[in-house]
Design an enzyme around this catalytic site. Structure first.
Site, short mmCIF file in Angstrom:
data_model
loop_
_atom_site.label_atom_id
_atom_site.label_comp_id
_atom_site.label_asym_id
_atom_site.label_seq_id
_atom_site.Cartn_x
_atom_site.Cartn_y
_atom_site.Cartn_z
N LYS A 113 -73.47 86.93 -4.34
CA LYS A 113 -72.48 86.40 -5.27
C LYS A 113 -71.12 86.93 -4.86
O LYS A 113 -71.04 87.95 -4.17
CB LYS A 113 -72.78 86.86 -6.71
CG LYS A 113 -72.25 85.92 -7.77
CD LYS A 113 -73.17 84.74 -7.96
CE LYS A 113 -72.67 83.77 -9.01
NZ LYS A 113 -73.69 82.77 -9.33
P1 NAD Z 1 -67.15 76.05 -15.25
O1 NAD Z 1 -66.04 76.95 -14.90
O2 NAD Z 1 -67.18 74.68 -14.69
O3 NAD Z 1 -67.22 75.91 -16.85
C1 NAD Z 1 -67.30 77.01 -17.70
C2 NAD Z 1 -67.15 76.50 -19.12
O4 NAD Z 1 -67.32 77.59 -20.02
C3 NAD Z 1 -65.79 75.90 -19.43
O5 NAD Z 1 -65.97 74.76 -20.25
C4 NAD Z 1 -65.09 76.98 -20.23
O6 NAD Z 1 -64.13 76.46 -21.13
C5 NAD Z 1 -66.27 77.57 -20.97
N1 NAD Z 1 -66.02 78.93 -21.43
C6 NAD Z 1 -65.37 79.94 -20.80
N2 NAD Z 1 -65.35 81.03 -21.59
C7 NAD Z 1 -66.00 80.70 -22.71
C8 NAD Z 1 -66.32 81.38 -23.90
N3 NAD Z 1 -65.94 82.65 -24.09
N4 NAD Z 1 -67.00 80.71 -24.86
C9 NAD Z 1 -67.38 79.44 -24.66
N5 NAD Z 1 -67.12 78.74 -23.58
C10 NAD Z 1 -66.44 79.36 -22.62
O7 NAD Z 1 -68.50 76.85 -14.91
P2 NAD Z 1 -69.96 76.26 -14.64
O8 NAD Z 1 -70.10 76.04 -13.18
O9 NAD Z 1 -70.23 75.15 -15.60
O10 NAD Z 1 -70.86 77.53 -14.99
C11 NAD Z 1 -71.29 77.81 -16.32
C12 NAD Z 1 -72.47 78.79 -16.27
O11 NAD Z 1 -73.52 78.21 -15.50
C13 NAD Z 1 -72.16 80.14 -15.59
O12 NAD Z 1 -72.93 81.14 -16.21
C14 NAD Z 1 -72.64 79.92 -14.19
O13 NAD Z 1 -72.97 81.16 -13.53
C15 NAD Z 1 -73.88 79.09 -14.46
N6 NAD Z 1 -74.33 78.33 -13.30
C16 NAD Z 1 -73.53 77.41 -12.70
C17 NAD Z 1 -74.01 76.70 -11.61
C18 NAD Z 1 -73.22 75.62 -10.93
O14 NAD Z 1 -73.79 74.93 -10.08
N7 NAD Z 1 -71.96 75.40 -11.27
C19 NAD Z 1 -75.30 76.95 -11.12
C20 NAD Z 1 -76.11 77.90 -11.77
C21 NAD Z 1 -75.60 78.57 -12.87
#
Ligand code: NAD
Length: 423
Positions: A113
Site C-alpha cells: 500500500k
Molecule cells: P473515493 O476517494 O473514491 O471515495 C471515498 C468516499 O468516502 C467519498 O465519497 C468521500 O466523500 C467519502 N468519505 C470520506 N470521508 C468520509 C467520512 N468521514 N464519512 C463518510 N464518508 C466519507 O474512495 P474509494 O476508492 O471509493 O474507496 C472507499 C473505500 O473502499 C476505502 O476504504 C478503500 O480502501 C476501499 N477500497 C477501494 C477499492 C477501489 O478499487 N477503489 C478497492 C478495495 C477497497
C-alpha cells in the site's frame, strides 16, 4: 513550507489492530508462531518527501509512503491513497490486509500500500499531477510489474494512475503497461475495472442473501461513502431492484426509508458537489447512517466507523465491508454476540484487486478481454472465495472474518514454508 497533518480519523492504531488480528488467527488455526512473527512485520517501508511547486509560486513538501508487506506468493499489489489524515501505520495495516486479500482470492500477489498525506480536493489538477509525478519518481526503484504494482484507492483515480504509468515509462524509456492498474481504457486499462470493487461487493451481498433465502428486491441497504466504490455500488444495487434507503459522502448523509433515486443522487452530487439537499430525501449525519433501520449496512468510506461506541445501536442484520478496516475488533465482538453477520473486507471488497489482476495479465500479454469475460471471471473468483470462507466459518464455528483471515494466513504460511526462509 510543509503541510500540517490534521487530526486523524483513526481511533486506534490500525497496524496494532492488524497484528493483533493476525496473532488471534494464528492461534485459532494453529499456525506456527515463528511464522506469525515473520508475517506480523512489513518487509519494506519507504518514506519519502515530495516537494511540489504550487500554482501560487510557493513550495509545499508532502509526506509519502510505499509499504510492501509480503511478496512470498508473487509481486506486491496495493492501492495508493491521497488523504490528509494518512499515517504510516495505516499504510502498513492496509499493506498487510492486501496480502491476506490476494491470498484469499488465490491471486499470485503479495500485499502493499502507499500514499501521500495531502488533501487532493485542495489541489489544482496541475498540482496533483506534479505531486503524483514527483511521488512516483521518489518510489520508482520500489515499483515495477514484477515487483510492486500500485492501483487506485481513496483520493486517487484512473487519471492519477495514468500519470504514474507515464512517469515510470518515461524513466525506463518504453511503455510498461503492467506497472500500475486502474489505468484509463485509452492506455491499457481493463474494461470493468472502474466498477469492479462495487461489483465484487454486490456478488458477496447477493450470495449472503441467498443463504438466508432472500433477494435484492426484498432488501433495504444503507451505503456510507459515495466515491468509486459507494457510488458504483448504489447504482448496481438500484439496477438489481434493491431499496437504497441511505447514502452519504464526507459532508453528510441523505435518507429516504422508501428508497432513494440513485441516478438523481449521482446527478445531484455531480452538480452540487455534495449529496445533501437531494430532493425527496432528508439530511442526516454519517453517524446516523450507521445506526439506520435497514437490512444491510455497507461502509464504503474510511476505517473504524463501526466501533464499540455504536455497535450496540446498529440495526442492520448484515454488514458488508466495502471499505478496508471499517469495523474495530471491539465492535466485531459486540456484533458477533448480537448475531449480526459481518462480511469482512478481505472478501467483500476484493473485486478491485481481482480485476486489477486481470488488467495486469492483459497488460503483460497485450491482449484485452471483453467486459462479459471480465465480469464472469470476477464472479467466479469472488463467489468461490466467499463459499470457501463460509465453509471454513461453519467448520470452525468462527466469524466470517476469522475464517477468511485463517484461510489467507494459512496459504501465505504454506508458501513461506515451501519456499524456505532465506538464506
Ligand atoms: P473515493 O476517494 O473514491 O471515495 C471515498 C468516499 O468516502 C467519498 O465519497 C468521500 O466523500 C467519502 N468519505 C470520506 N470521508 C468520509 C467520512 N468521514 N464519512 C463518510 N464518508 C466519507 O474512495 P474509494 O476508492 O471509493 O474507496 C472507499 C473505500 O473502499 C476505502 O476504504 C478503500 O480502501 C476501499 N477500497 C477501494 C477499492 C477501489 O478499487 N477503489 C478497492 C478495495 C477497497
Amino acid at each position: 513550507m510543509s503541510t500540517t497533518e490534521p487530526a486523524t480519523h483513526l481511533r486506534e492504531n490500525p497496524y496494532g489492530l492488524a497484528r493483533a488480528q493476525l496473532r488471534r488467527v494464528g492461534e485459532t488455526f494453529g499456525v506456527d508462531h515463528n511464522l506469525i512473527s515473520v508475517l506480523a512485520e512489513c518487509k519494506k517501508t519507504v518514506e519519502v518527501s515530495v516537494p511540489v511547486s504550487m500554482d501560487d509560486g510557493t513550495t509545499n513538501v508532502f509526506q509519502g509512503y510505499r509499504v510492501v508487506h509480503n511478496v512470498t506468493r508473487g509481486p506486491a499489489k496495493g492501492g495508493i491513497r491521497y488523504h490528509p489524515g494518512l499515517t504510516r501505520d495505516e499504510v502498513k495495516a492496509l499493506a498487510m490486509w492486501m496480502t491476506w486479500k490476494c491470498a484469499l482470492m488465490g491471486l499470485p500477489f503479495g500485499g502493499a500500500k502507499g500514499g501521500v498525506v495531502c488533501d487532493p480536493k485542495q489541489l489544482s489538477s496541475r498540482e496533483l499531477e506534479r505531486l503524483t509525478r514527483r511521488y512516483t519518481t521518489e518510489i520508482i526503484n520500489e515499483i515495477g510489474p514484477e515487483k510492486d504494482i500500485p492501483a487506485p484507492d481513496v483520493g486517487t483515480n484512473s487519471q492519477v494512475m495514468a500519470w504514474i504509468f507515464d512517469t515510470y515509462s518515461m524513466n525506463v524509456g518504453h511503455s510498461v503497461l503492467g506497472v500500475v492498474t486502474g489505468k484509463p481504457l485509452a492506455i491499457g486499462g481493463s474494461v470493468g475495472r472502474d466498477g469492479a470493487t462495487a461489483r465484487g461487493v454486490l456478488y458477496c451481498i447477493r450470495t449472503a442473501l441467498q443463504k438466508e433465502g432472500k433477494r435484492f428486491p426484498d432488501t433495504r441497504l444503507a451505503v456510507q461513502g459515495f466515491g468509486n466504490v459507494g457510488r458504483n455500488l448504489a447504482r448496481l444495487l438500484s439496477e438489481e431492484g434493491a431499496r437504497v434507503v441511505a447514502l452519504s459522502d464526507s459532508t453528510g448523509a441523505v435518507v429516504n426509508p422508501y428508497g432513494i433515486d440513485v441516478q438523481a443522487a449521482i446527478a445531484h452530487k455531480a452538480e452540487h458537489g455534495a449529496l445533501q439537499g437531494l430532493p425527496g430525501t432528508e439530511d442526516a449525519t454519517n453517524e446516523d447512517l450507521i445506526e439506520i433501520e435497514c437490512d444491510v449496512l455497507v461502509p464504503a468510506a474510511l476505517e473504524q466507523v463501526i466501533n464499540a461506541d455504536n455497535a450496540t445501536r446498529i440495526r442492520a442484520h448484515m454488514i458488508c465491508e466495502a471499505a478496508n478496516g471499517p469495523t474495530t475488533p471491539g465492535a466485531d465482538e459486540i456484533l458477533e454476540d448480537r448475531g449480526v453477520l459481518v462480511l469482512p473486507d478481505v472478501v467483500a471488497n476484493a473485486g478491485g484487486v481481482v480485476v486489477s489482476y486481470f488488467e495486469w495479465v492483459q497488460g503483460l500479454q497485450e491482449y484485452f478481454w471483453k467486459e462479459y469475460e471480465v465480469n464472469a471471471k470476477l464472479n467466479d473468483i469472488v463467489v468461490r472465495a466467499f463459499e470457501e470462507t463460509w465453509t471454513a466459518k461453519e467448520r470452525f464455528g468462527t466469524s466470517m472474518r476469522t475464517a477468511a483471515y485463517g484461510l489467507a494466513v494459512q496459504r501465505v504460511a504454506e508458501a513461506t514454508t515451501t519456499r524456505g526462509l532465506y538464506p
